[in-house]
Design an enzyme around this catalytic site. Sequence first.
Site, mmCIF file in Angstrom:
data_model
loop_
_atom_site.group_PDB
_atom_site.id
_atom_site.type_symbol
_atom_site.label_atom_id
_atom_site.label_comp_id
_atom_site.label_asym_id
_atom_site.label_seq_id
_atom_site.Cartn_x
_atom_site.Cartn_y
_atom_site.Cartn_z
ATOM 1 N N HIS A 62 -14.424 -13.074 13.543
ATOM 2 C CA HIS A 62 -14.120 -12.385 14.798
ATOM 3 C C HIS A 62 -14.875 -11.074 14.916
ATOM 4 O O HIS A 62 -15.231 -10.455 13.922
ATOM 5 C CB HIS A 62 -12.621 -12.071 14.885
ATOM 6 C CG HIS A 62 -11.752 -13.273 14.780
ATOM 7 N ND1 HIS A 62 -10.479 -13.212 14.275
ATOM 8 C CD2 HIS A 62 -11.959 -14.572 15.113
ATOM 9 C CE1 HIS A 62 -9.937 -14.411 14.313
ATOM 10 N NE2 HIS A 62 -10.815 -15.261 14.803
ATOM 11 N N LYS A 72 -13.718 -1.790 11.120
ATOM 12 C CA LYS A 72 -12.404 -2.072 10.539
ATOM 13 C C LYS A 72 -12.379 -1.631 9.083
ATOM 14 O O LYS A 72 -13.376 -1.752 8.369
ATOM 15 C CB LYS A 72 -12.096 -3.573 10.592
ATOM 16 C CG LYS A 72 -12.048 -4.151 11.978
ATOM 17 C CD LYS A 72 -11.896 -5.664 11.924
ATOM 18 C CE LYS A 72 -11.931 -6.251 13.319
ATOM 19 N NZ LYS A 72 -11.980 -7.720 13.277
ATOM 20 N N HIS A 119 -16.044 -10.659 11.155
ATOM 21 C CA HIS A 119 -15.120 -10.487 10.041
ATOM 22 C C HIS A 119 -14.119 -11.637 10.018
ATOM 23 O O HIS A 119 -13.697 -12.130 11.058
ATOM 24 C CB HIS A 119 -14.356 -9.160 10.176
ATOM 25 C CG HIS A 119 -13.279 -9.013 9.153
ATOM 26 N ND1 HIS A 119 -11.955 -9.266 9.433
ATOM 27 C CD2 HIS A 119 -13.347 -8.700 7.839
ATOM 28 C CE1 HIS A 119 -11.248 -9.085 8.328
ATOM 29 N NE2 HIS A 119 -12.075 -8.742 7.355
ATOM 30 N N TYR A 132 -5.364 -4.193 8.993
ATOM 31 C CA TYR A 132 -6.630 -3.834 9.625
ATOM 32 C C TYR A 132 -6.469 -2.473 10.280
ATOM 33 O O TYR A 132 -5.612 -2.313 11.140
ATOM 34 C CB TYR A 132 -6.982 -4.746 10.793
ATOM 35 C CG TYR A 132 -6.815 -6.224 10.684
ATOM 36 C CD1 TYR A 132 -7.922 -7.043 10.819
ATOM 37 C CD2 TYR A 132 -5.569 -6.813 10.546
ATOM 38 C CE1 TYR A 132 -7.791 -8.426 10.794
ATOM 39 C CE2 TYR A 132 -5.428 -8.192 10.521
ATOM 40 C CZ TYR A 132 -6.543 -8.991 10.639
ATOM 41 O OH TYR A 132 -6.408 -10.342 10.622
ATOM 42 N N ASP A 170 -10.850 -20.500 16.713
ATOM 43 C CA ASP A 170 -11.737 -20.454 15.554
ATOM 44 C C ASP A 170 -12.398 -21.805 15.300
ATOM 45 O O ASP A 170 -13.561 -21.880 14.919
ATOM 46 C CB ASP A 170 -10.986 -19.996 14.310
ATOM 47 C CG ASP A 170 -10.599 -18.532 14.383
ATOM 48 O OD1 ASP A 170 -11.158 -17.803 15.218
ATOM 49 O OD2 ASP A 170 -9.725 -18.119 13.598
#
Length: 181
Positions: A62, A72, A119, A132, A170
């Site tokens: 993502h 992040k 990520h 995160y 995904d």
Amino acid sequence: MKVKETRLKDCYIIEPTVFEDDRGYFFEKYNEKRFEELTGMNGHFVQDNISKSSYGVLRGLHLQKGKHAQAKLVSCLEGRVWDVAVDLREDSPTYGKWFGIELTAENRLQLYVPRGFGHGFSVLSETAVFSYKCDNFYNKESEGAVRFNDPELNIDWKIEDKDAVLSEKDENAPYFKDKNF
């Protein structure tokens, strides 16, 4: 705090200094001033997210695009995950390369994933709680993704593809070659 650069430009492993005795342990999880001194990167985070997942869950790859791009700082608070960062910055010397690291509650390592990276992580333990810290606010319209099992990236997720538990998003993410991220 110790900082080690990965093989990807601007992507860092953060190892806290832990003080342990018979009562337990203490460590400073994050210090903005120290982070900026050691990395030269902006360490101002505005949003914290937590996810809980079970074995085989694979979240990623993502990213947030454009003015909503996010750096992040990620860590595993409970359990074990295989964490992966992919450099998607076309002007970077490490463009198209990935880095993976096992993050656990025991090793307390964190990974700094800069803006412009994809990520994701796979859960290696029965369950895992993942944290995160993000330096920009989430924006649904700016979501991007790259297929987790893209043959060009050839990422080892440390779980079998057949064991991967994916979201529909995904599972249907575009391939790296399409540059639709």
